[in-house]
Design a protein around this motif. Structure first.
Motif, mmCIF file in Angstrom:
data_model
loop_
_atom_site.group_PDB
_atom_site.id
_atom_site.type_symbol
_atom_site.label_atom_id
_atom_site.label_comp_id
_atom_site.label_asym_id
_atom_site.label_seq_id
_atom_site.Cartn_x
_atom_site.Cartn_y
_atom_site.Cartn_z
ATOM 1 N N THR A 14 4.846 -1.989 -3.248
ATOM 2 C CA THR A 14 6.033 -2.746 -2.883
ATOM 3 C C THR A 14 6.570 -2.163 -1.580
ATOM 4 O O THR A 14 6.154 -1.077 -1.155
ATOM 5 N N MET A 15 7.516 -2.846 -0.962
ATOM 6 C CA MET A 15 8.082 -2.366 0.296
ATOM 7 C C MET A 15 8.837 -1.051 0.139
ATOM 8 O O MET A 15 9.018 -0.329 1.104
ATOM 9 N N ASP A 16 9.251 -0.719 -1.086
ATOM 10 C CA ASP A 16 9.927 0.564 -1.291
ATOM 11 C C ASP A 16 8.964 1.671 -1.723
ATOM 12 O O ASP A 16 9.375 2.769 -2.053
ATOM 13 N N GLY A 17 7.644 1.392 -1.719
ATOM 14 C CA GLY A 17 6.641 2.423 -1.966
ATOM 15 C C GLY A 17 6.113 2.532 -3.378
ATOM 16 O O GLY A 17 5.275 3.386 -3.660
ATOM 17 N N ALA A 18 6.558 1.676 -4.297
ATOM 18 C CA ALA A 18 6.045 1.717 -5.672
ATOM 19 C C ALA A 18 4.646 1.112 -5.719
ATOM 20 O O ALA A 18 4.403 0.045 -5.154
ATOM 21 N N VAL A 19 3.714 1.795 -6.381
ATOM 22 C CA VAL A 19 2.325 1.327 -6.458
ATOM 23 C C VAL A 19 2.216 0.184 -7.463
ATOM 24 O O VAL A 19 2.616 0.302 -8.612
ATOM 25 N N ILE A 20 1.663 -0.932 -7.005
ATOM 26 C CA ILE A 20 1.433 -2.106 -7.850
ATOM 27 C C ILE A 20 0.008 -2.072 -8.394
ATOM 28 O O ILE A 20 -0.238 -2.333 -9.563
ATOM 29 N N SER A 21 -0.929 -1.734 -7.485
ATOM 30 C CA SER A 21 -2.348 -1.724 -7.846
ATOM 31 C C SER A 21 -3.056 -0.679 -6.999
ATOM 32 O O SER A 21 -2.642 -0.393 -5.879
ATOM 33 N N SER A 22 -4.134 -0.097 -7.544
ATOM 34 C CA SER A 22 -4.875 0.913 -6.790
ATOM 35 C C SER A 22 -6.300 1.002 -7.321
ATOM 36 O O SER A 22 -6.596 0.545 -8.420
ATOM 37 N N GLY A 23 -7.169 1.606 -6.526
ATOM 38 C CA GLY A 23 -8.546 1.786 -6.967
ATOM 39 C C GLY A 23 -9.288 2.762 -6.082
ATOM 40 O O GLY A 23 -8.810 3.167 -5.019
#
Length: 98
Positions: A14-23
């Motif tokens: 998100t624009m505030d740095g929270a991870v939505i998805s990763s791999g």
């Protein structure tokens, strides 16, 4: 995001740095997410009227981070590259730590 050639990992935040998805190498990597988020925040202080941040590359010797903002999300790819290959008159500054 998994289809990018030579990709080693990715983050969508998100624009505030929270991870939505990763791999890949960046899976659940909150430290890199925080660094990228702070880097984007810092770059906003370099704002020039009539210009908008589109993408950013952070280069290391054997890989780079490609960062772009789209649909109010930050997309980060960690991409492997050959440090001896330059494309399109690209200039790379590589530092080595002791």
């Amino acid at each position: 995001m998994e289809r990018i050639p030579e990709q080693m990992g990715y983050l969508i935040m998100t624009m505030d740095g929270a991870v939505i998805s990763s791999g890949g190498d960046l899976e659940n990597n909150e430290k890199i997410a925080d660094i990228i988020s702070k880097t984007i925040s810092t770059s906003k202080s370099l704002y020039v009227p009539d210009e908008q941040f589109q993408n950013m590359s952070i280069l290391f010797q054997h890989y780079h981070y490609s960062v772009c903002v789209s649909n109010k999300k930050i997309h980060v790819s960690k991409i492997r590259h050959d440090p001896n290959t330059l494309e399109n008159d690209e200039v790379r500054v590589v530092t080595e730590s002791s």
